[in-house]
Design a protein around this motif. Structure first.
Motif, PDB file in Angstrom:
ATOM      1  N   MET A 327      58.797  75.287  40.052  1.00  0.00           N
ATOM      2  CA  MET A 327      58.365  76.468  40.798  1.00  0.00           C
ATOM      3  C   MET A 327      59.110  77.713  40.325  1.00  0.00           C
ATOM      4  SD  MET A 327      58.174  74.418  44.418  1.00  0.00           S
ATOM      5  CE  MET A 327      57.737  75.750  45.529  1.00  0.00           C
ATOM      6  N   SER A 328      60.377  77.543  39.973  1.00  0.00           N
ATOM      7  CA  SER A 328      61.145  78.661  39.425  1.00  0.00           C
ATOM      8  C   SER A 328      60.540  79.146  38.114  1.00  0.00           C
ATOM      9  CB  SER A 328      62.593  78.236  39.197  1.00  0.00           C
ATOM     10  OG  SER A 328      63.329  79.229  38.527  1.00  0.00           O
ATOM     11  N   GLY A 348      47.918  73.468  48.927  1.00  0.00           N
ATOM     12  CA  GLY A 348      46.903  74.490  48.719  1.00  0.00           C
ATOM     13  C   GLY A 348      47.457  75.883  48.475  1.00  0.00           C
ATOM     14  N   ARG A 349      48.778  76.051  48.630  1.00  0.00           N
ATOM     15  CA  ARG A 349      49.362  77.377  48.436  1.00  0.00           C
ATOM     16  C   ARG A 349      50.173  77.454  47.140  1.00  0.00           C
ATOM     17  NH1 ARG A 349      53.815  80.527  49.451  1.00  0.00           N
ATOM     18  NH2 ARG A 349      53.340  82.690  50.031  1.00  0.00           N
ATOM     19  N   GLY A 380      51.507  79.155  40.862  1.00  0.00           N
ATOM     20  CA  GLY A 380      52.806  79.239  40.219  1.00  0.00           C
ATOM     21  C   GLY A 380      53.597  80.452  40.672  1.00  0.00           C
ATOM     22  N   ASN A 381      52.930  81.592  40.825  1.00  0.00           N
ATOM     23  CA  ASN A 381      53.622  82.803  41.278  1.00  0.00           C
ATOM     24  C   ASN A 381      54.114  82.652  42.720  1.00  0.00           C
ATOM     25  OD1 ASN A 381      53.238  84.095  38.831  1.00  0.00           O
ATOM     26  ND2 ASN A 381      51.328  85.101  39.469  1.00  0.00           N
ATOM     27  N   ARG A 382      53.306  82.028  43.566  1.00  0.00           N
ATOM     28  CA  ARG A 382      53.740  81.817  44.957  1.00  0.00           C
ATOM     29  C   ARG A 382      54.953  80.896  45.009  1.00  0.00           C
ATOM     30  NH1 ARG A 382      48.037  80.265  46.140  1.00  0.00           N
ATOM     31  NH2 ARG A 382      46.842  82.208  46.385  1.00  0.00           N
ATOM     32  N   ASP A 385      58.111  82.830  43.906  1.00  0.00           N
ATOM     33  CA  ASP A 385      58.593  83.729  44.960  1.00  0.00           C
ATOM     34  C   ASP A 385      59.341  82.958  46.049  1.00  0.00           C
ATOM     35  OD1 ASP A 385      57.441  85.826  43.600  1.00  0.00           O
ATOM     36  OD2 ASP A 385      55.622  85.867  44.846  1.00  0.00           O
ATOM     37  N   GLN A 386      58.867  81.739  46.336  1.00  0.00           N
ATOM     38  CA  GLN A 386      59.477  80.939  47.401  1.00  0.00           C
ATOM     39  C   GLN A 386      60.871  80.452  47.025  1.00  0.00           C
ATOM     40  OE1 GLN A 386      57.074  77.674  48.958  1.00  0.00           O
ATOM     41  NE2 GLN A 386      58.897  76.401  49.154  1.00  0.00           N
ATOM     42  N   VAL A 387      61.024  79.846  45.852  1.00  0.00           N
ATOM     43  CA  VAL A 387      62.299  79.214  45.526  1.00  0.00           C
ATOM     44  C   VAL A 387      63.361  80.213  45.082  1.00  0.00           C
ATOM     45  CG1 VAL A 387      61.177  77.047  44.912  1.00  0.00           C
ATOM     46  CG2 VAL A 387      61.664  78.723  43.113  1.00  0.00           C
ATOM     47  N   MET A 388      62.958  81.388  44.657  1.00  0.00           N
ATOM     48  CA  MET A 388      63.936  82.371  44.212  1.00  0.00           C
ATOM     49  C   MET A 388      64.741  82.965  45.356  1.00  0.00           C
ATOM     50  SD  MET A 388      64.370  82.707  40.982  1.00  0.00           S
ATOM     51  CE  MET A 388      64.477  80.940  41.084  1.00  0.00           C
TER      52      MET A 388
END
Length: 501
Positions: A327-328, A348-349, A380-382, A385-388
């Motif tokens: 994810m990063s 789904g997100r 991938g962009n979502r 943003d989440q893990v960062m």
């Protein structure tokens, strides 16, 4: 602050998720101005068994204890190693840490937190898997199914060998681990799921700190791969049965005729030959590329080459590092709906979740992402943003807050019961007195084994060596020998939870 990081394996000899987290946390603590020393098992023994090697890795001082496969095997005594305890005592004396942060310690000794606590040192442990209550560490039965505690532990590991042809009771491991947990000031879990499993096993209360693992930031050059026509799906991890790669291969066979795809398998392990045979039997060996063990400093190149990252585990994962890294890197993920995975993958997100072992459902989601490049980029962009929101340095700061917090008060009860002796028969005049104080050889009963009116009995029948000699964790026992209890005179019975044993 002086911090001793203790883990049963450590890079570069072994690089799993828990080992990577331990290393990255240690580096972050140094960056934050603290002094860190690592005490670790060797996994790949390069010297005499349980010998000590002092070295440096990635700028960190490491005390490496040479270990063997037997030290970690659930079929042997993998939870008590007196020689390793001696090395640990010496490190405590020389380094004088303020805190010892334990990670996985099976293969070293569960007495290490006890030794640290007795030395007046704060103790913290991060729970990466299920070593506290599962002899296999994974919570997966021998048939590959997730354990729901409906079968006894002996169905997976029938007996524990002492290495000398004798067996010790399975209960001893569990009871020694429970006694270890009583000496931990704080417990940390990266996922709520793992905390709940330990609570269900009655090893912890509701005071576990939930601190998600950090993640390495990948720069844009690592994250943005050159355009190419073939869609590549990557699995990065250990090649073990519990990782479910066989399910991924079966799903690939269903999708390969509809898309130009390739599967990248990065890692090593005992199932590698079976994966190759399965791929050949399915007719997809030409679409599977085995990358071997990839050094972590080069792992970003694998994510850069991949379009999709898949983790098809059949065991209850904690918070998988490979998903956080994917994810990063801005890659969409497909993972089984197991353990703590749904806490980081939102269906789904930022990816898809499927039922573990269901190759048909996995194939469906592979088809969706292989056929929609725009959706891959959006997911991938979502995920990125989440893990960062949390780096390894952020995680280290949260750990420092835990180090300074008041110790937990939750304790396991009842205590260990000690009684009897090889040479001495308790009599009425010795009521209330431990017979073991008379001789060096002693007997102890593990956690929750109660003897009713033992000390007032005229005598107890004891018989020798069905069980191996082990060191206990009680301060008044120096070198006890565990014996098997045969019975009591005058109808006295050994009881556990109200039932006669």
């Amino acid at each position: 602050m002086r911090i001793l990081v203790c883990t049963n394996a450590y890079p570069p000899r072994f690089m799993g998720g828990a080992e990577l987290v331990a290393h990255e946390q240690a580096k972050s603590l140094v960056t934050l101005g603290h002094e860190v020393l690592v005490f670790a098992g060797g996994i790949v023994g390069r010297g005499p068994r349980h010998s000590r090697t002092d070295e440096f890795y990635d700028g960190l001082p490491v005390v490496r204890i040479e270990t063997t496969e037997e030290d970690y095997s659930p079929a042997y005594i993998n939870f008590l190693h007196p020689a390793i305890e001696d090395h640990f005592r010496n490190v405590l004396k020389s380094f004088r840490p303020d805190v010892v942060h334990f990670h996985n310690i099976i293969g070293l000794s569960v007495r290490l937190p006890i030794l640290a606590k007795r030395a007046g040192i704060r103790t913290v442990c991060t729970l990466h898997d299920f070593w506290g209550f599962c002899q296999q560490n994974t919570g997966v039965r021998r048939d590959g199914e997730a354990c729901d505690a409906s079968l006894p532990c002996a169905s997976c590991v029938p007996r524990i060998h002492d290495g000398r042809g004798l067996h010790v009771p399975l209960r001893l491991r569990r009871d020694m681990v429970r006694f270890c947990f009583e000496h931990l000031d704080h417990l940390i879990a990266p996922s709520r799921y793992v905390a709940a499993r330990y609570a269900a096993a009655e090893l912890v209360g509701d005071d576990v700190h939930i601190i998600p693992n950090g993640v390495q930031k990948l720069d844009s050059q690592q994250s943005d791969k050159p355009s190419k026509s073939r869609t590549r799906i990557a699995y990065i991890g250990y090649f073990g049965q519990h990782k479910g790669v066989a399910t991924l291969l079966s799903a690939m066979a269903q999708v390969v005729t509809d898309f130009d795809i390739e599967l990248l398998l990065a890692g090593e392990g005992p199932e590698q030959d079976n994966y190759r045979k399965q791929a050949e039997a399915l007719g997809i060996l030409g679409r599977v590329r085995f990358l071997g063990k990839v050094p972590h400093e080069d792992i970003a190149s694998v994510y850069s080459e991949a379009d999709i990252v898949c983790l098809p585990s059949v065991w209850d994962e904690n918070q998988p590092v490979c998903l956080m890294e994917a994810m990063s890197a801005g890659r969409p993920v497909i993972a089984s709906r197991k353990g703590g995975i749904p806490e980081i993958v939102e269906h789904g997100r930022n990816g898809f979740l499927f039922k573990a072992g269901d190759a048909q459902e996995l194939a469906t989601y592979l088809s969706v992402l292989c056929g929609d490049k725009k959706l891959r980029v959006e997911m991938g962009n979502r995920g990125r943003d989440q893990v960062m929101r949390q780096t390894y340095e952020d995680q280290a700061r949260f750990n420092l807050d835990v180090y300074g917090a008041p110790p937990r008060t939750w304790r396991i009860d009842p205590r260990v019961v000690v009684f009897g002796s090889l040479r001495f028969k308790p009599s009425s005049r010795d009521a209330g007195m431990f017979a073991d104080q008379r001789h060096r050889r002693k007997i102890f009963l593990p956690f929750a084994w109660r003897a009713e009116s033992v000390f007032c009995a005229d005598y107890a029948w004891l018989i020798l060596p069905r069980w191996a000699g082990l060191l206990t964790s009680l301060p008044f026992l120096k070198s006890p020998i565990l014996l098997r209890l045969h019975g009591f005179r005058r109808g006295r019975q050994l009881r556990h939870k109200g039932k006669a044993l």
